[in-house]
Design a protein around this motif. Structure first.
Motif, PDB file in Angstrom:
ATOM      1  N   ARG A  33       0.631  -1.250   0.098  1.00 43.43           N
ATOM      2  CA  ARG A  33       0.131   0.024   0.065  1.00 43.43           C
ATOM      3  C   ARG A  33       0.910   1.283   0.139  1.00 43.43           C
ATOM      4  O   ARG A  33       0.289   2.442  -0.158  1.00 43.43           O
ATOM      5  N   ILE A  34       2.294   1.134   0.354  1.00 45.17           N
ATOM      6  CA  ILE A  34       2.904   2.265   0.397  1.00 45.17           C
ATOM      7  C   ILE A  34       3.617   2.444  -0.977  1.00 45.17           C
ATOM      8  O   ILE A  34       3.446   3.804  -1.731  1.00 45.17           O
ATOM      9  N   CYS A  35       4.359   1.547  -1.515  1.00 50.11           N
ATOM     10  CA  CYS A  35       4.913   1.695  -2.960  1.00 50.11           C
ATOM     11  C   CYS A  35       4.440   1.010  -4.149  1.00 50.11           C
ATOM     12  O   CYS A  35       4.619   1.347  -5.304  1.00 50.11           O
ATOM     13  N   ASN A  36       3.415   0.438  -3.631  1.00 48.13           N
ATOM     14  CA  ASN A  36       2.491  -0.026  -4.836  1.00 48.13           C
ATOM     15  C   ASN A  36       3.138  -1.355  -5.587  1.00 48.13           C
ATOM     16  O   ASN A  36       2.710  -1.757  -6.593  1.00 48.13           O
ATOM     17  N   ILE A  37       4.163  -1.898  -5.365  1.00 49.77           N
ATOM     18  CA  ILE A  37       4.904  -2.966  -5.818  1.00 49.77           C
ATOM     19  C   ILE A  37       4.023  -4.461  -5.512  1.00 49.77           C
ATOM     20  O   ILE A  37       3.318  -4.318  -4.530  1.00 49.77           O
ATOM     21  N   GLU A  38       4.010  -5.021  -6.382  1.00 57.77           N
ATOM     22  CA  GLU A  38       3.358  -6.386  -6.507  1.00 57.77           C
ATOM     23  C   GLU A  38       4.100  -7.268  -5.302  1.00 57.77           C
ATOM     24  O   GLU A  38       5.350  -7.426  -5.570  1.00 57.77           O
ATOM     25  N   LEU A  39       3.306  -7.832  -4.429  1.00 60.96           N
ATOM     26  CA  LEU A  39       3.944  -8.659  -3.576  1.00 60.96           C
ATOM     27  C   LEU A  39       3.854 -10.242  -4.061  1.00 60.96           C
ATOM     28  O   LEU A  39       2.607 -10.492  -4.680  1.00 60.96           O
ATOM     29  N   LEU A  40       4.843 -11.135  -3.787  1.00 65.67           N
ATOM     30  CA  LEU A  40       4.617 -12.472  -3.875  1.00 65.67           C
ATOM     31  C   LEU A  40       3.679 -13.268  -2.768  1.00 65.67           C
ATOM     32  O   LEU A  40       3.681 -12.673  -1.448  1.00 65.67           O
ATOM     33  N   THR A  41       3.164 -14.226  -3.239  1.00 65.61           N
ATOM     34  CA  THR A  41       2.373 -15.044  -2.300  1.00 65.61           C
ATOM     35  C   THR A  41       3.315 -15.203  -0.953  1.00 65.61           C
ATOM     36  O   THR A  41       4.395 -15.713  -1.171  1.00 65.61           O
ATOM     37  N   GLY A  42       2.410 -15.142   0.065  1.00 62.65           N
ATOM     38  CA  GLY A  42       3.407 -15.186   1.503  1.00 62.65           C
ATOM     39  C   GLY A  42       3.932 -13.996   1.932  1.00 62.65           C
ATOM     40  O   GLY A  42       4.573 -14.080   3.136  1.00 62.65           O
ATOM     41  N   GLU A  43       4.225 -12.839   1.069  1.00 61.61           N
ATOM     42  CA  GLU A  43       4.710 -11.637   1.690  1.00 61.61           C
ATOM     43  C   GLU A  43       3.857 -10.786   2.220  1.00 61.61           C
ATOM     44  O   GLU A  43       2.758 -10.646   1.509  1.00 61.61           O
ATOM     45  N   CYS A  44       3.952 -10.426   3.529  1.00 65.06           N
ATOM     46  CA  CYS A  44       2.940  -9.582   4.146  1.00 65.06           C
ATOM     47  C   CYS A  44       2.956  -7.998   4.002  1.00 65.06           C
ATOM     48  O   CYS A  44       4.558  -7.531   3.329  1.00 65.06           O
ATOM     49  N   THR A  60      16.341   6.540  -2.559  1.00 66.60           N
ATOM     50  CA  THR A  60      16.076   7.601  -3.684  1.00 66.60           C
ATOM     51  C   THR A  60      15.564   6.763  -4.801  1.00 66.60           C
ATOM     52  O   THR A  60      16.015   5.847  -5.163  1.00 66.60           O
ATOM     53  N   PRO A  61      14.373   7.220  -5.280  1.00 59.57           N
ATOM     54  CA  PRO A  61      13.839   6.444  -6.818  1.00 59.57           C
ATOM     55  C   PRO A  61      14.800   6.403  -7.857  1.00 59.57           C
ATOM     56  O   PRO A  61      15.870   7.282  -7.811  1.00 59.57           O
ATOM     57  N   LEU A  62      14.884   5.588  -8.451  1.00 65.85           N
ATOM     58  CA  LEU A  62      15.720   5.488  -9.523  1.00 65.85           C
ATOM     59  C   LEU A  62      15.406   6.334 -10.713  1.00 65.85           C
ATOM     60  O   LEU A  62      14.334   6.740 -10.848  1.00 65.85           O
ATOM     61  N   PRO A  63      16.387   6.904 -11.406  1.00 65.20           N
ATOM     62  CA  PRO A  63      15.998   7.832 -12.475  1.00 65.20           C
ATOM     63  C   PRO A  63      15.198   7.114 -13.665  1.00 65.20           C
ATOM     64  O   PRO A  63      15.413   5.985 -13.770  1.00 65.20           O
TER      65      PRO A  63
END
Ligand SMILES: [Zn+2]
Length: 203
Positions: A33-44, A60-63
């Motif tokens: 919910r913070i960075c919106n990256i997809e999480l793998l099954t089992g990752e909380c 810092t974000p990548l360019p």
């Protein structure tokens, strides 16, 4: 074949992997919910950014990617061909200060010891450094020619142009070689390039 001993790894295929990225769960998807990256099954929640996102601002974000990457970055074949593309432009090989230990068991893992470093090998037949130094990125002189032919030609052109535009090692080599060719100041073996070897694509 002998039965594997207690120090031997067994390696096999995962026939039906039950893990997935960003699975749909009800009306939402399994994402941070913070960075919106997809999480793998089992990752909380908090797996990537910490509880409540406390680590989110630690990096810092990548360019943005070079615009030349649009040629291949969204191609459905980029995943299967990315390692070949990376190999064609591998300017350095990883080496260690100590020999690789001999590990019993089937191949599948690499054991190393000592300090890791990268070595530029301009005299190596398949080195991309040689390709740049001596051949000026000539298409018919690409290292690993058989593999290079499996890639779309415009991918190689796009990555070459991105390297020339953004990579400090390639820029340094190009300028140095042009100076040598124009003024014959020093042999190529006397070159000292102070730039980190590039890491182009994730494995
Ligand atoms: Zn996150």
């Amino acid at each position: 074949m002998d039965e594997p001993g207690p120090n031997t790894w067994k390696i096999g295929c995962i026939i039906s992997p039950a893990l997935g990225w960003g699975e749909q769960r009800g009306n939402s998807y399994h994402r941070c919910r913070i960075c919106n990256i997809e999480l793998l099954t089992g990752e909380c929640a908090g797996f990537c950014c910490g509880t409540g996102g406390k680590y989110f601002n630690n990096t810092t974000p990548l360019p943005p990617l070079p615009p030349q990457y649009t040629t291949f970055i969204n191609d459905p074949n980029i995943s299967s061909k990315s390692r070949v593309l990376n190999l064609i432009f591998s300017f350095a090989s990883m080496e260690t200060t100590h020999p690789f230990p001999t590990v019993p068991g089937p191949p599948g893992f690499v054991a190393i010891q000592g300090r890791i470093y990268h070595r530029l090998r301009p005299n190596h037949d398949n080195s991309a450094v040689r390709w740049l130094l001596y051949d000026g990125f000539m298409r018919n002189m690409a290292p690993f020619e058989n593999l290079a032919q499996t890639l779309p030609a415009n991918w190689i052109d796009a990555l070459r142009n991105a390297l020339l535009a953004y990579n400090p090692l390639v820029g340094g080599l190009s300028i140095s070689v042009s100076l040598i060719l124009n003024f014959a100041l020093m042999p190529i073996s006397a070159l000292k390039i102070r730039a980190p070897p590039p890491k182009l694509l994730p494995l």
